[in-house]
Design a protein around this motif. Structure first.
Motif, PDB file in Angstrom:
ATOM      1  N   SER A  19      -9.770  11.368 -14.705  1.00 45.45           N
ATOM      2  CA  SER A  19      -8.750  10.944 -14.872  1.00 45.45           C
ATOM      3  C   SER A  19      -8.651   9.770 -15.466  1.00 45.45           C
ATOM      4  O   SER A  19      -8.024   9.383 -16.413  1.00 45.45           O
ATOM      5  CB  SER A  19      -7.929  11.179 -14.153  1.00 45.45           C
ATOM      6  OG  SER A  19      -7.471  11.003 -13.106  1.00 45.45           O
ATOM      7  N   GLY A  72       1.412   5.758  -7.335  1.00 46.96           N
ATOM      8  CA  GLY A  72       1.989   5.420  -8.133  1.00 46.96           C
ATOM      9  C   GLY A  72       2.459   6.741  -9.077  1.00 46.96           C
ATOM     10  O   GLY A  72       3.275   7.727  -8.686  1.00 46.96           O
ATOM     11  N   GLY A  73       2.928   6.681 -10.419  1.00 50.31           N
ATOM     12  CA  GLY A  73       3.021   7.389 -11.350  1.00 50.31           C
ATOM     13  C   GLY A  73       2.094   7.741 -12.330  1.00 50.31           C
ATOM     14  O   GLY A  73       1.072   7.419 -12.950  1.00 50.31           O
ATOM     15  N   GLY A  74       2.630   8.324 -13.888  1.00 46.93           N
ATOM     16  CA  GLY A  74       1.854   8.515 -14.532  1.00 46.93           C
ATOM     17  C   GLY A  74       0.967  10.082 -14.501  1.00 46.93           C
ATOM     18  O   GLY A  74       1.265  10.945 -13.693  1.00 46.93           O
ATOM     19  N   GLY A  75       0.219   9.847 -15.151  1.00 47.88           N
ATOM     20  CA  GLY A  75      -0.456  11.511 -15.575  1.00 47.88           C
ATOM     21  C   GLY A  75      -1.416  11.490 -17.117  1.00 47.88           C
ATOM     22  O   GLY A  75      -1.863  10.721 -17.546  1.00 47.88           O
ATOM     23  N   ALA A  96       0.791  -1.016   0.024  1.00 49.72           N
ATOM     24  CA  ALA A  96      -0.528   0.042  -0.018  1.00 49.72           C
ATOM     25  C   ALA A  96       0.143   0.892  -0.773  1.00 49.72           C
ATOM     26  O   ALA A  96       0.942   2.804  -0.798  1.00 49.72           O
ATOM     27  CB  ALA A  96      -0.799  -0.061   1.638  1.00 49.72           C
ATOM     28  N   CYS A  97       1.863   1.350   0.388  1.00 47.45           N
ATOM     29  CA  CYS A  97       3.200   2.001   0.249  1.00 47.45           C
ATOM     30  C   CYS A  97       3.459   2.956  -0.914  1.00 47.45           C
ATOM     31  O   CYS A  97       4.001   3.727  -0.943  1.00 47.45           O
ATOM     32  CB  CYS A  97       4.627   2.158   1.706  1.00 47.45           C
ATOM     33  SG  CYS A  97       3.788   1.085   2.891  1.00 47.45           S
ATOM     34  N   THR A 138      -9.871   6.900  -6.370  1.00 48.33           N
ATOM     35  CA  THR A 138      -8.684   6.362  -5.634  1.00 48.33           C
ATOM     36  C   THR A 138      -8.924   4.556  -6.561  1.00 48.33           C
ATOM     37  O   THR A 138      -7.798   3.962  -5.877  1.00 48.33           O
ATOM     38  CB  THR A 138      -9.573   6.505  -4.350  1.00 48.33           C
ATOM     39  OG1 THR A 138      -9.723   7.545  -3.890  1.00 48.33           O
ATOM     40  CG2 THR A 138      -8.739   5.830  -3.144  1.00 48.33           C
ATOM     41  N   ALA A 139     -10.203   4.445  -6.572  1.00 51.45           N
ATOM     42  CA  ALA A 139     -10.188   2.852  -7.114  1.00 51.45           C
ATOM     43  C   ALA A 139      -9.633   3.071  -8.732  1.00 51.45           C
ATOM     44  O   ALA A 139      -9.430   2.518  -8.832  1.00 51.45           O
ATOM     45  CB  ALA A 139     -11.063   2.282  -7.121  1.00 51.45           C
ATOM     46  N   GLY A 140      -9.731   3.940  -9.274  1.00 52.38           N
ATOM     47  CA  GLY A 140      -9.088   3.971 -10.650  1.00 52.38           C
ATOM     48  C   GLY A 140     -10.351   3.333 -11.352  1.00 52.38           C
ATOM     49  O   GLY A 140      -9.781   3.321 -13.021  1.00 52.38           O
ATOM     50  N   LYS A 186      -6.663  17.340  -5.940  1.00 53.59           N
ATOM     51  CA  LYS A 186      -6.002  16.842  -5.173  1.00 53.59           C
ATOM     52  C   LYS A 186      -5.903  15.697  -4.919  1.00 53.59           C
ATOM     53  O   LYS A 186      -4.452  15.453  -5.528  1.00 53.59           O
ATOM     54  CB  LYS A 186      -6.070  17.380  -3.619  1.00 53.59           C
ATOM     55  CG  LYS A 186      -5.225  17.483  -2.890  1.00 53.59           C
ATOM     56  CD  LYS A 186      -5.342  17.932  -1.025  1.00 53.59           C
ATOM     57  CE  LYS A 186      -4.602  17.071  -0.407  1.00 53.59           C
ATOM     58  NZ  LYS A 186      -4.740  17.537   0.872  1.00 53.59           N
ATOM     59  N   GLN A 187      -6.521  14.423  -5.280  1.00 54.46           N
ATOM     60  CA  GLN A 187      -6.818  13.911  -5.624  1.00 54.46           C
ATOM     61  C   GLN A 187      -6.063  12.946  -6.950  1.00 54.46           C
ATOM     62  O   GLN A 187      -5.688  12.320  -7.521  1.00 54.46           O
ATOM     63  CB  GLN A 187      -7.709  13.004  -5.458  1.00 54.46           C
ATOM     64  CG  GLN A 187      -8.581  12.425  -4.275  1.00 54.46           C
ATOM     65  CD  GLN A 187      -9.452  12.379  -3.651  1.00 54.46           C
ATOM     66  OE1 GLN A 187     -10.297  12.777  -3.740  1.00 54.46           O
ATOM     67  NE2 GLN A 187      -9.517  11.039  -3.269  1.00 54.46           N
ATOM     68  N   GLY A 188      -5.516  14.137  -7.973  1.00 54.38           N
ATOM     69  CA  GLY A 188      -5.568  13.680  -9.303  1.00 54.38           C
ATOM     70  C   GLY A 188      -6.561  13.210 -10.335  1.00 54.38           C
ATOM     71  O   GLY A 188      -6.847  11.787 -10.710  1.00 54.38           O
ATOM     72  N   GLY A 189      -8.114  13.560  -9.561  1.00 52.68           N
ATOM     73  CA  GLY A 189      -8.931  12.929 -10.189  1.00 52.68           C
ATOM     74  C   GLY A 189      -9.686  13.743 -11.300  1.00 52.68           C
ATOM     75  O   GLY A 189     -10.572  12.856 -11.646  1.00 52.68           O
TER      76      GLY A 189
END
Lengths: 429, 295
Positions: free
Chosen positions: A319, A24-27, A20-21, A89-91, A110-113
């Motif tokens: 996203s 992720g990467g990308g965007g 869990a730690c 969060t789950a994508g 902020k969550q990149g969502g």
């Protein structure tokens, strides 16, 4: 054996934690913004909006067999925002959600969502042309649009004509423009037994409840100010304190109730007035003979000068969406003049479209009751699009609840007390 | 072969039976708890997969902010009041009622079902009924007339939490009665006969035979009532409109929900959660010591 089980457990727990730690990467990518193909959309679960969304999806699909839209109601949870947050969060969020609360946008961002709609060549121009002046309130702090202003429910004061008539109050033009008039009318209607309470906004402590007591009146009193402007609280101003004192009088004289009501107090005749937007009209049909006026101000303003809270819901592109090119086309299709007209027709809610009343003259000729909401839609104030938006509203609500509703503290002092914390929250990135 | 033997142990069938539950325990309890501890020591927030976010280690900062937050401190005090009322009341009422329902009374089946119904009914529905009972114009106040409290039960800062505690006691009573009913089957009839030979009446035999006879069940009831009580959420969320009036009935789990889920600060929510786990463990330990010492 026991020791073995324990160690297996520990190992699994730690492995899970370690996994869990990992971040992720990308965007987002430009390729995604061009990509076409099937997309999924979510919409609200009230019957009128479901009917509109289904015809919108069917209409799109009939013309775009290769870019099929799959629509569904937002899965149930304690709130839509919670469900959307979990999906981010789950994508597995859909491409578009036609029920994105402006108060949650900063958090989702902020969550990149969320996808910045400015990433489409005509993104910014489309939003600003469609919504006009109102659009700027929906920009995020980085100057971009992460939401398309979709529809508003400008909050007004509804009154029960029968209850007013019982108290001998003019039902065509009731005296409700100034605070003094409003209080006098409230006292009169309660004393005459028109209803147990004059008005009954939810007195509970949820962060969003202040949108239906303090905020519409604050917008009106200040001529269109938001709760926070340029990172600074505005609510402890003289105007804000006047609004608080007004509501405090309603609560202390028991013209408004401190108790949560299980149902619709206006429909059930427990309250002579309601503070709500046009979505409620459909629920009053055949139950209450109502009239509506703008929210009051201390000195009284004409309807054409009165601002209120928008109670808007917008469309966000999420996203997780792969085929953003199609999603953007669907978004433009769903907010076109034709579809906005169908939405207005089906729900009675106001599309956040510049000059909505002149855009659909036939509808307003047939439904004159809705004309005032369309006029009011041009003068709405949105929740500020700032970091920690919901925490700010909860902070405000706690202060309001303590002082205005329950009288444990002087309202002015309570608002002053919330300023520092709100400023600090609004200043964080 | 030896490797397989080492993995599955001396009792392969036993291991096979236990494994699904171990996996369940690890996935549903151990992992989330470990993850919550991890979150509470970082500036953590939920993010979309693939989003580049910074979640630095912050040591005890979340704990410091939680402990200095008056709303959080108050919620712990509130849940303390709740437990002080709810746990003893649950033990006394469920034991007395189980004892009564265990006797040969008329309509026994009907009563047993009646007490169990609230436990299996959805909270949302039952809360609706209680709102009608306990609001200012409700049935309870109509019966009390001039004795009705002002402000009314659920909007009275002194009475809101006790009212919630009584509501939860009533709602869960059926479950605890069931536990005691099972325990009462294990109390030997001979002991009651011996007690009556010695001239003990109903009350004396209840005190000297029944109460000691169901002590293991009492330990379980106290523990379960404490754990479920400490996790109080639904009632402040629904019955008192988000922990009202003015935070007087807010519980730590409600504040966790507000901070962690609504406001998007799961790190702060986790810190409250970890403190709550520690608090409940300490309470459970004290209770066990006391109850075991008595037995």
């Amino acid at each position: 054996m026991k020791r073995k089980v324990t160690s297996v457990l520990l190992a699994l727990g730690l492995a899970g934690t370690a996994a869990a730690c990992g971040g992720g990467g990308g965007g987002s990518s430009d390729a995604a913004a061009q990509a076409k193909g099937p997309v999924t959309v979510w919409y609200s679960n009230n019957a009128e909006e479901v009917a509109w969304a289904k015809q919108m999806v069917a209409s799109w699909n009939s013309a775009h067999a290769d870019q099929k839209v799959t629509g569904q109601e937002i899965p149930t949870g304690k709130s839509s925002e919670e469900v959307i947050g979990a999906a981010i969060t789950a994508g597995n969020a859909p491409c578009l959600i036609f029920n994105t609360s402006p108060a949650s946008v900063s958090q989702f961002q902020k969550q990149g969502g969320l996808v910045a709609l400015d990433s489409f060549p005509d993104g910014k121009s489309y939003i600003e042309e469609r919504s006009g002046k109102v659009a700027s309130q929906y920009k995020s702090t980085d100057g971009k649009y992460y939401q398309l202003p979709w529809k508003a429910n400008p909050v007004m004061i509804f009154y029960n004509k029968k209850a007013f008539a019982k108290a001998g109050i003019d039902t065509a033009k009731p005296p409700l423009a100034t605070y003094d008039e409003f209080l006098a009318t409230s006292r009169k209607v309660v004393a005459a037994g028109g209803a147990k309470f004059a008005i009954y906004p939810a007195p509970s402590n949820e962060f969003f409840q202040s949108w239906f007591d303090f905020y519409p009146l604050f917008a009106a009193e200040t001529g269109g100010k938001q709760l926070v402007a340029d990172g600074k609280s505005q609510f402890a101003s003289e105007e804000g304190k006047k609004v608080a004192a007004f509501w405090r009088t309603l609560y202390s004289e028991k013209l408004a109730s401190q108790e949560k009501y299980n149902g619709d107090s206006f429909v059930d005749g427990k309250a002579a007035m309601a503070i709500v937007g046009p979505w409620a009209v459909a629920t009053y049909k055949g139950k209450v003979e109502w009239g509506a006026v703008p929210v009051p101000t201390s000195a009284g303003k004409s309807a054409a000068e009165t601002y209120t809270f928008s109670d808007a819901k917008n469309v966000g592109m999420y996203s997780a969406c792969k085929n953003r090119g199609t999603a953007w086309d669907v978004l433009k299709f769903a907010t076109s003049k034709e579809q906005d007209g169908k939405f207005l027709q089906g729900t009675g809610q106001m599309p956040l479209r510049d000059g909505v009343s002149s855009a659909y003259p036939e509808y307003f000729a047939k439904n004159p009751d809705y004309k005032q909401f369309a006029d009011q839609a041009a003068r709405t104030v949105e929740v500020p699009n700032v970091p920690n938006s919901i925490t700010i509203w909860q902070t405000f609500r706690d202060a309001w609840s303590k002082s205005v509703i329950f009288g444990q503290q002087d309202p002015g002092a309570a608002l002053d007390g919330a300023v520092q914390k709100v400023d600090q929250l609004a200043g964080q990135s | 072969m030896r490797l397989i033997g080492r993995v599955v142990g001396k009792q392969p069938i036993g291991t096979a039976f236990v494994t699904p539950y171990v996996v369940f325990l690890a996935a549903v309890f151990a992992y989330p708890l470990g993850f919550a501890v991890y979150m509470s020591f970082h500036d953590y927030f939920f993010a979309a997969p693939g989003a580049i976010v910074d979640r630095p280690w912050v040591g005890f900062a979340n704990y410091a902010s939680v402990l200095s937050d008056p709303a959080v401190r108050r919620s712990f005090a509130n849940v303390g009041i709740f437990l002080l009322i709810n746990v003893p009341l649950t033990v006394v009422l469920s034991l007395l009622l189980a004892w009564s329902l265990n006797a040969a009374i008329r309509w026994r089946g009907f009563f047993r079902v009646s007490y169990y119904v609230p436990y299996v009914t959805a909270s949302v529905a039952v809360v609706g009924v209680w709102l009608f009972l306990f609001n200012s114009g409700g049935l309870v106040n109509s019966v009390l007339g001039p004795l009705a409290p002002d402000p009314s039960w659920l909007v009275n800062s002194k009475l809101a939490m006790p009212t919630v505690a009584i509501y939860v006691t009533w709602k869960q009573l059926g479950f605890f009665i069931l536990l005691y009913l099972a325990a009462l089957q294990n109390v030997s009839k001979d002991l009651y006969e011996a007690a009556s030979m010695d001239g003990a009446g109903k009350w004396k035999s209840f005190r000297n035979v029944t109460v000691p006879g169901v002590r293991p069940a009492t330990t379980l009831v106290v523990l379960l009532a404490t754990v479920t009580g400490a996790n109080l959420f639904t009632e402040p969320y629904l019955l008192t409109g988000g922990g009202g009036p003015d935070g007087a009935s807010a519980s730590p789990v409600l504040i966790m929900y507000q901070r962690g889920i609504e406001q998007g600060n799961p790190d702060v929510g986790s810190a409250i959660g970890v403190l709550l786990v520690i608090g409940v463990l300490i309470l459970a330990l004290i209770q066990r010591r006391l109850l075991d010492r008595e037995s």
